[in-house]
Design an enzyme around this catalytic site. Structure first.
Site, short mmCIF file in Angstrom:
data_model
loop_
_atom_site.label_atom_id
_atom_site.label_comp_id
_atom_site.label_asym_id
_atom_site.label_seq_id
_atom_site.Cartn_x
_atom_site.Cartn_y
_atom_site.Cartn_z
N SER A 45 0.83 -1.19 0.02
CA SER A 45 0.01 0.10 0.01
C SER A 45 0.76 1.36 -0.06
CB SER A 45 -1.05 0.19 1.08
OG SER A 45 -1.78 -0.89 1.14
N LYS A 60 0.56 3.30 -2.78
CA LYS A 60 -0.56 4.38 -3.16
C LYS A 60 -0.25 5.84 -3.27
CE LYS A 60 -3.91 0.93 -1.24
NZ LYS A 60 -4.46 0.62 0.09
N TYR A 115 -5.01 3.59 7.54
CA TYR A 115 -6.20 2.88 7.66
C TYR A 115 -7.08 3.54 8.91
CZ TYR A 115 -3.66 0.10 4.70
OH TYR A 115 -2.95 -0.50 3.67
N VAL A 135 1.28 -3.60 3.89
CA VAL A 135 1.04 -4.96 4.58
C VAL A 135 2.40 -5.90 4.32
CG1 VAL A 135 0.11 -6.47 2.73
CG2 VAL A 135 -0.78 -6.67 4.84
#
Lengths: 304, 304, 304, 304
Positions: B64, B67, B240, B258
């Site tokens: 991630s 991103k 998150y 992750v």
């Protein structure tokens, strides 16, 4: 060298030209009767120099801005114990939703949604002998300004109509996360929200968050670490479900109130307060948001 | 003068002593097989001085973290148009929940939840002739390091098992917020996530976010304003439903993956990357989070 | 010819053998002190023949079962006006959730979730001069039994601890869907829930729902059409988020209460009431549910 | 003796006079092109007498009505095993929402929301050698009518645009509640929905639900107990988030489809099918709902 005075004067000029000024809160008469034409801005910098433009010395109802001040007061009193009863995450939801409170078994998402601020109020009611008097003294001392007062009319109006806050407090009580009775806690809560302050006084009160916990007179109220945490909370949760937008457009920790005030700060550099009673759809001052975006764009400085 | 080397060496010592190291992601074999004993940290400061400790030069799957890099690439290409298709608010929910996407008619809450990153991937697939090649070149150029590669095995494993991402992409498609077909967009998305980089390379890539959009070699990729926005997004949405916690404890904009990596930055001062494969319950690297808290506490500096 | 007596005697035998009897509600002492060994069942058929087994004549707190009776009373008084203030859809959620109430602007999903029943209570408080007395008279008349009483201790205990109901009523008030003050409405509501009745009395009261609105003595309380609607509501919403399960397993309209009672009915055929204080995870009487499933399976008759 | 013919003729007359006929589904051309002026109604009673009025013999796309037929087929094949993979509770939400699926870890609320029907389709794809052929044969046998066909054009249109169903199937797959691949299951699902039947054929197919599992020719397809359960599901979940309303107004188990069809039944008495393509805001046939309300009001009979 940034010319703050010239920047805020331009902001005031722009604010006068604005035709879409948002909608003044109307749920109680004391707020509804304020003119949407009002606009003030005040900067207090790290060297205690100040810059003022517009109606920066006219008092208004600080409402939710008070949540940062009760948080600071209670954090100073009880320390990290506090985080057992309230979380530190953005809610991603409008400020009055009780859904999350149910999903998360009575632990409010953060101290700036109403339920969270009510828990903080409960902590003060438990800790203080005369909560309203002592909290007011705290504010007066912090600002070195004994003229600051609660507006009783505002407090009583909120009491008569604040059913969602009764719902939130009752729900907290049902989860065991309100230690005093609903009436006493909400009495304190409605008074804290009714505080009347002007832009100058707000920058004075928020000076500690820009200055590692030390007020203008040099008294230490919070540790550097505690200030970091409160500022982080303002950035991630200070503007309800528009917190991301504010961080994104303005890039400063800050807090808004439904009375039209916003206070924000650039650590080590300045505090700024704006007042414009018209609100946008998310409940934040429309021209105040625009003013702070203009300020950080023109100065070229934000925390990012 | 802060002694970064001594601080990160201490952090590595502490990481070696840690008994609770979190749980290594196990949904694909390529991640599951990485040892939870690995730990690396790397700092690159504003003067291009660097500090390294532990396994900072060992590559891992950035997942991630990619991103932020696709966001930077697409923001540079299409500008503010991008925000018509993705919002900038924290989600207040675990990273894979589709509920909000339904409630909000196919506009993802922010570019860092999977659905948001898939929209960003879609923008790149629309804009670029050879999306995978061109994105890889962008990273190689940004870091001045042509050795960076996708890990095809990882990409193919994700493709075989990434049903939630198929669900998210299909849902976006149903709302008209995916302009290419699901397969092409996810092919690109799984590749971007499979990028293999080490801590040194990550600080190199994120240097632009610490340096107002300019890379180490002086090339300008983003405006100051665009960088402010990306940093604000990292702070409010980079972790998150633990974003508030990270802002609160660490106080730096950052992004986790992750694969156990975290990159963070203090504007004008330094970039830092950590790698420790064990994750906490919210999917962020357990020791990485602790390391960054130790770093900001010891240096006494955060954005707040 | 169905031998009801033999069937319910078998059911009582089975209930005595049951080792897993569920958990007795413990939130107020008056409920907590009831023995989980109690079990009663009573059938009153369309020809006014009755069948009794176990502790069918021992009184207990009917709690939420009262919601059907206040609905019937208010429906008779105000007619379809009622449906402007409460909806008729299953909630798909546990009985005490306020989330939907917020999403749907203060219109409760149905009259059997607490918020809905509080709106019904509000209607009665508005309409009746002496709400508690008149509602009790209605029940006494319906059952032709003047011995039925409120249990004041139960009502007062609920009043002391019913914070979720205060939250629901306050939230309704904030949406303008509570016309009287919170205290008065909840006072009535806690009394209605505290009604003490036995299985025999319950079948007597529910006789009107099995008999097109006409009581045993022939007085007409509701139209056929009104009875259809109340029965439909019992079927779709009478068992909280286990309503589907009850319809699926038992196939009768019915209503449960946290005191361990369940009343159900097969139109034109019979009313049945069971009492067993132990509850399952969804708050419905564990052995009561099983008893009714056994009854409809053995008789081979349900509404389906 | 009820004069069904006269009642349904009056219903057809009323339907011709209706000016607000709802909105015809437009997401695929094959549905969009159907005239909203169409209206048919057909009753088949327990004695196999039938009554027809309007366009009761004109075929249309049965869409979601097929979910009851696949449920019946799979229930007959696998028995209660089925309920491990799908629940029996009303969803309280529009038919296409995936939120609950996430909250409940991939177990759809009931077999009539799309996700639930996709699980049922998956069971048939696993169990049958030639799923599409065998399901069609089942319908043809049930109705004793070999002219019934899938509409390939409809199936292919759905396949091209059914992204929400791809999202649902992918999400089910991510939770391990889809045993075959997404494409195969959806291929079957889109075909089942494309079945073309007229009102007469629908009453013929649903005869088993009115007749304890036995078809008109006397063959037993389901046990009394299984029929009770399917009827209960139709009543509590057959009309999406308008299920409560349908139970309340009509009082019969039934199922609607986006093609404008509705089938309902009074156990032991009759099956009825209506067709009117215009839909109300919740996606159910507007005039069909009204027709069935008129039917149960005029006959004075419902299951309640």
């Amino acid at each position: 060298m940034i010319d703050y005075q010239s920047i805020i004067d331009t902001i005031v000029t722009h604010s006068k030209e604005a035709t879409n000024r948002g909608i003044v809160a109307s749920y109680i008469p004391e707020l509804a009767n304020v003119s949407s034409q009002k606009f003030g801005i005040y900067i207090l910098d790290a060297n205690k120099k100040s810059y003022s433009s517009g109606e920066a010395l006219e008092g208004f109802s600080i409402q939710s801005i008070s949540k940062v001040l009760t948080l600071a007061f209670s954090f100073g009193l009880v320390g990290d114990e506090l985080w057992k009863r309230v979380d530190v995450e953005p809610s991603g939801d409008p400020f009055n939703h009780l859904s999350l409170l149910e999903q998360e078994n009575g632990i409010p998402r953060n101290p700036f949604i109403n339920a969270g601020a009510i828990v903080i109020a409960d902590i003060l009611v438990s800790r203080l002998k005369k909560p309203k008097e002592e909290f007011l003294s705290f504010i007066q001392e912090l600002t070195n300004d004994s003229s600051i007062r609660y507006n009783e009319k505002v407090a009583l109006s909120e009491k008569r109509t604040g059913y969602k806050n009764y719902a939130a407090a009752s729900l907290l009580k049902s989860y065991g996360n309100l230690h005093n009775d609903v009436e006493s806690v909400l009495d304190f809560y409605f008074y804290q929200c009714s505080l009347e302050m002007n832009c100058q006084q707000l920058t004075s009160a928020f000076y500690i968050f820009m200055n590692h916990g030390k007020c203008q007179r040099g008294k230490i109220y919070l540790t550097t670490n505690q200030v970091k945490r409160i500022n982080a909370l303002m950035l991630t949760c200070g503007f309800y479900d528009e917190a991301g937008e504010f961080a994104f457009e303005v890039g400063l920790p800050g807090k808004s109130g439904v009375g039209g005030g916003i206070v924000a700060l650039l650590p080590n550099t300045y505090c700024v307060a704006t007042w414009s009673p018209g609100l946008n759809a998310k409940g934040n001052s429309k021209l105040g948001m625009a003013a702070l975006e203009e300020l950080t764009t023109k100065t070229g400085h934000s925390i990012f």
